[in-house]
Design a protein around this motif. Structure first.
Motif, PDB file in Angstrom:
ATOM      1  N   GLY A  63     -37.001  59.364 -40.453  1.00  0.00           N
ATOM      2  CA  GLY A  63     -37.921  58.360 -39.933  1.00  0.00           C
ATOM      3  C   GLY A  63     -38.371  57.298 -40.899  1.00  0.00           C
ATOM      4  N   GLY A  64     -37.860  57.330 -42.127  1.00  0.00           N
ATOM      5  CA  GLY A  64     -38.190  56.285 -43.081  1.00  0.00           C
ATOM      6  C   GLY A  64     -37.175  55.161 -43.052  1.00  0.00           C
ATOM      7  N   ARG A  65     -37.411  54.168 -43.864  1.00  0.00           N
ATOM      8  CA  ARG A  65     -36.464  53.062 -44.041  1.00  0.00           C
ATOM      9  C   ARG A  65     -36.221  52.930 -45.536  1.00  0.00           C
ATOM     10  NH1 ARG A  65     -38.929  47.893 -41.952  1.00  0.00           N
ATOM     11  NH2 ARG A  65     -36.821  47.065 -42.325  1.00  0.00           N
ATOM     12  N   ALA A  66     -35.043  53.327 -45.978  1.00  0.00           N
ATOM     13  CA  ALA A  66     -34.723  53.306 -47.399  1.00  0.00           C
ATOM     14  C   ALA A  66     -33.562  52.366 -47.664  1.00  0.00           C
ATOM     15  CB  ALA A  66     -34.375  54.714 -47.888  1.00  0.00           C
ATOM     16  N   VAL A  67     -33.576  51.762 -48.841  1.00  0.00           N
ATOM     17  CA  VAL A  67     -32.496  50.883 -49.284  1.00  0.00           C
ATOM     18  C   VAL A  67     -32.065  51.345 -50.670  1.00  0.00           C
ATOM     19  CG1 VAL A  67     -31.838  48.535 -49.922  1.00  0.00           C
ATOM     20  CG2 VAL A  67     -33.334  48.912 -47.956  1.00  0.00           C
ATOM     21  N   GLY A  68     -30.779  51.601 -50.840  1.00  0.00           N
ATOM     22  CA  GLY A  68     -30.261  52.058 -52.118  1.00  0.00           C
ATOM     23  C   GLY A  68     -29.745  50.918 -52.976  1.00  0.00           C
ATOM     24  N   LEU A  69     -29.953  51.029 -54.267  1.00  0.00           N
ATOM     25  CA  LEU A  69     -29.421  50.062 -55.212  1.00  0.00           C
ATOM     26  C   LEU A  69     -29.306  50.729 -56.572  1.00  0.00           C
ATOM     27  CD1 LEU A  69     -32.230  47.628 -56.393  1.00  0.00           C
ATOM     28  CD2 LEU A  69     -32.692  49.453 -54.785  1.00  0.00           C
ATOM     29  N   SER A  70     -28.591  50.076 -57.464  1.00  0.00           N
ATOM     30  CA  SER A  70     -28.490  50.567 -58.830  1.00  0.00           C
ATOM     31  C   SER A  70     -29.134  49.546 -59.754  1.00  0.00           C
ATOM     32  CB  SER A  70     -27.022  50.769 -59.237  1.00  0.00           C
ATOM     33  OG  SER A  70     -26.420  49.532 -59.584  1.00  0.00           O
ATOM     34  N   GLY A  71     -29.268  49.918 -61.012  1.00  0.00           N
ATOM     35  CA  GLY A  71     -29.840  49.002 -61.983  1.00  0.00           C
ATOM     36  C   GLY A  71     -28.978  47.779 -62.237  1.00  0.00           C
ATOM     37  N   GLN A  72     -27.745  47.795 -61.717  1.00  0.00           N
ATOM     38  CA  GLN A  72     -26.868  46.640 -61.860  1.00  0.00           C
ATOM     39  C   GLN A  72     -27.172  45.557 -60.828  1.00  0.00           C
ATOM     40  OE1 GLN A  72     -23.340  48.989 -61.226  1.00  0.00           O
ATOM     41  NE2 GLN A  72     -22.705  48.803 -63.367  1.00  0.00           N
ATOM     42  N   ALA A  98     -43.559  50.327 -65.129  1.00  0.00           N
ATOM     43  CA  ALA A  98     -44.297  49.325 -65.893  1.00  0.00           C
ATOM     44  C   ALA A  98     -44.024  47.920 -65.370  1.00  0.00           C
ATOM     45  CB  ALA A  98     -43.917  49.430 -67.369  1.00  0.00           C
ATOM     46  N   ALA A  99     -42.767  47.613 -65.081  1.00  0.00           N
ATOM     47  CA  ALA A  99     -42.402  46.274 -64.617  1.00  0.00           C
ATOM     48  C   ALA A  99     -43.001  45.962 -63.258  1.00  0.00           C
ATOM     49  CB  ALA A  99     -40.884  46.137 -64.577  1.00  0.00           C
ATOM     50  N   LEU A 100     -43.187  46.983 -62.434  1.00  0.00           N
ATOM     51  CA  LEU A 100     -43.745  46.788 -61.094  1.00  0.00           C
ATOM     52  C   LEU A 100     -45.271  46.790 -61.095  1.00  0.00           C
ATOM     53  CD1 LEU A 100     -41.393  49.139 -59.028  1.00  0.00           C
ATOM     54  CD2 LEU A 100     -41.443  46.634 -58.911  1.00  0.00           C
ATOM     55  N   GLY A 101     -45.877  47.108 -62.244  1.00  0.00           N
ATOM     56  CA  GLY A 101     -47.320  47.247 -62.284  1.00  0.00           C
ATOM     57  C   GLY A 101     -47.798  48.412 -61.449  1.00  0.00           C
ATOM     58  N   SER A 102     -47.056  49.511 -61.481  1.00  0.00           N
ATOM     59  CA  SER A 102     -47.338  50.668 -60.633  1.00  0.00           C
ATOM     60  C   SER A 102     -48.671  51.321 -60.998  1.00  0.00           C
ATOM     61  CB  SER A 102     -46.222  51.712 -60.761  1.00  0.00           C
ATOM     62  OG  SER A 102     -44.986  51.156 -60.397  1.00  0.00           O
ATOM     63  N   ASP A 103     -49.297  51.901 -60.004  1.00  0.00           N
ATOM     64  CA  ASP A 103     -50.528  52.646 -60.237  1.00  0.00           C
ATOM     65  C   ASP A 103     -50.220  54.017 -60.820  1.00  0.00           C
ATOM     66  OD1 ASP A 103     -53.569  52.454 -59.530  1.00  0.00           O
ATOM     67  OD2 ASP A 103     -52.975  54.500 -59.028  1.00  0.00           O
ATOM     68  N   LYS A 104     -49.102  54.614 -60.378  1.00  0.00           N
ATOM     69  CA  LYS A 104     -48.739  55.953 -60.825  1.00  0.00           C
ATOM     70  C   LYS A 104     -47.248  56.043 -61.130  1.00  0.00           C
ATOM     71  CE  LYS A 104     -52.072  58.893 -58.328  1.00  0.00           C
ATOM     72  NZ  LYS A 104     -52.607  59.611 -59.493  1.00  0.00           N
ATOM     73  N   LEU A 105     -46.936  56.881 -62.105  1.00  0.00           N
ATOM     74  CA  LEU A 105     -45.570  57.332 -62.363  1.00  0.00           C
ATOM     75  C   LEU A 105     -45.570  58.842 -62.238  1.00  0.00           C
ATOM     76  CD1 LEU A 105     -42.608  57.161 -63.436  1.00  0.00           C
ATOM     77  CD2 LEU A 105     -43.589  57.276 -65.756  1.00  0.00           C
ATOM     78  N   PRO A 165     -37.362  51.682 -51.866  1.00  0.00           N
ATOM     79  CA  PRO A 165     -36.229  51.484 -52.777  1.00  0.00           C
ATOM     80  C   PRO A 165     -35.799  52.811 -53.403  1.00  0.00           C
ATOM     81  CG  PRO A 165     -38.055  49.986 -53.281  1.00  0.00           C
ATOM     82  CD  PRO A 165     -38.590  51.055 -52.376  1.00  0.00           C
ATOM     83  N   VAL A 166     -34.487  53.021 -53.471  1.00  0.00           N
ATOM     84  CA  VAL A 166     -33.923  54.207 -54.111  1.00  0.00           C
ATOM     85  C   VAL A 166     -32.973  53.710 -55.193  1.00  0.00           C
ATOM     86  CG1 VAL A 166     -32.615  56.339 -53.808  1.00  0.00           C
ATOM     87  CG2 VAL A 166     -34.093  55.498 -51.951  1.00  0.00           C
ATOM     88  N   ALA A 198     -38.803  42.848 -53.405  1.00  0.00           N
ATOM     89  CA  ALA A 198     -38.375  42.315 -52.108  1.00  0.00           C
ATOM     90  C   ALA A 198     -38.135  43.434 -51.100  1.00  0.00           C
ATOM     91  CB  ALA A 198     -37.106  41.487 -52.282  1.00  0.00           C
ATOM     92  N   ILE A 199     -37.567  44.558 -51.563  1.00  0.00           N
ATOM     93  CA  ILE A 199     -37.332  45.698 -50.676  1.00  0.00           C
ATOM     94  C   ILE A 199     -38.655  46.297 -50.222  1.00  0.00           C
ATOM     95  CG2 ILE A 199     -36.414  48.062 -50.597  1.00  0.00           C
ATOM     96  CD1 ILE A 199     -34.164  47.059 -52.484  1.00  0.00           C
ATOM     97  N   ILE A 200     -39.607  46.400 -51.139  1.00  0.00           N
ATOM     98  CA  ILE A 200     -40.935  46.912 -50.782  1.00  0.00           C
ATOM     99  C   ILE A 200     -41.579  46.020 -49.736  1.00  0.00           C
ATOM    100  CG2 ILE A 200     -43.277  47.312 -51.644  1.00  0.00           C
ATOM    101  CD1 ILE A 200     -42.012  48.151 -54.322  1.00  0.00           C
TER     102      ILE A 200
END
Length: 295
Positions: free
Chosen positions: A116-125, A202-209, A175-176, A167-169
């Motif tokens: 029931g989720g919506r996920a998009v896969g990508l790599s660091g490339q 860190a780059a996303l300014g995340s609240d938690k890791l 994002p995966v 953009a995916i968020i």
């Protein structure tokens, strides 16, 4: 038996945390036994979908070392190690890309979408998400001197360009991310997944890791199951490393937490991925589980 009243109490307990983390980005490093058991996989992905539906923005960075090893064994490729790290030659890197991007990443995306989720896969490339430089391993010679050893296509992240993840968020998807990066010459590098998750948080300014592991967290005494350190400040870590309380494979995970905190992430967590729904227990309950490393 859990009564309707019990379930209502659980929801009420979760309410302040839902409010607190609404609209916040939470990066989860997914690895260890949580990737091997189907029941644990279902629990992790259900946690991700629930977080998304209550207004949080989960991001998954996954590992895949055991799957890479299994594939290398299937094709008869023998691995060579230097200083405890696998030497990733060109053929091994190609296999790693196939497994991480073509197999594991797509399996995670498919399972999240199935429940029931919506996920998009990508790599660091993709879109230059992770730029990397070649990593060398410091080894000690028989004479006791230290020297740099070439371990092949293994990299350290030099820059993160998180726009594609953002953009995916914004599209309402999860994002995966596979920990494969691109070098200055277009070459592929395998990246430690803990390191990739920390740099992305860190780059996303995340609240938690959140880092899922195969242990309960940081233990004051590993022979005592009741010695879990539930919370620790970043400035207390060095002493525990010097005392040997934190050692081995826990050191890079803790260092990843420290780097993320120094780069603006608010809190970091080391959780036991063998516990079903450990992520929800940490985020939505008063007691929580695992070890929180904070500033």
């Amino acid at each position: 038996m859990t009564t309707a009243q019990d379930r209502a109490k659980i929801l009420v307990e979760a309410l302040p945390y839902i409010k607190k983390f609404y609209g916040k980005t939470i990066v989860v490093k997914y690895g260890g036994h949580a990737m091997l058991s189907q029941d644990l996989k279902e629990a992790v992905f259900t946690d991700m979908v629930l977080m998304k539906y209550v207004g949080m923005h989960p991001v998954i960075v996954h590992g895949g070392g055991p799957d890479i090893t299994a594939m290398l064994q299937r094709i008869g490729k023998r691995s060579h190690f230097v200083g405890g790290l696998r030497v990733t030659d060109k053929e091994t890197m190609e296999i790693a890309e196939m497994v991480l991007i073509g197999k594991i990443n797509k399996e995670i995306v498919a399972q999240i979408n199935r429940i029931g989720g919506r996920a998009v896969g990508l790599s660091g490339q993709d879109d230059g998400l992770f730029e990397a430089v070649k990593k060398y391993r410091i080894v000690r010679t028989p004479e006791g001197a230290e020297e740099l050893a070439d371990i092949g296509f293994v990299g350290d992240i030099s820059k993160v360009n998180p726009e594609i993840v953002t953009a995916i968020i914004e599209r309402g998807c999860i994002p995966v991310v596979s920990p494969v990066a691109v070098g200055a010459g277009g070459e592929s590098y395998n990246i430690n997944a803990d390191h990739a998750a920390g740099r992305l948080a860190a780059a996303l300014g995340s609240d938690k890791l959140i880092i899922l592991t195969d242990v309960e967290g940081i233990m004051a005494d590993r022979s005592d199951p009741n010695s879990l350190i539930s919370s620790i400040r970043a400035d207390e870590i060095a002493l525990l490393i010097d005392k040997g309380v934190i050692d081995g494979g826990m050191i890079p995970k803790v260092e990843c937490c420290l780097d993320a905190l120094a780069s603006g992430v608010q809190t970091t967590h080391i959780l036991d991925g063998r516990v079903p729904h450990s992520i929800l227990l940490e985020i939505f309950t008063d007691k929580g589980i695992g070890t929180m490393v904070e500033k």
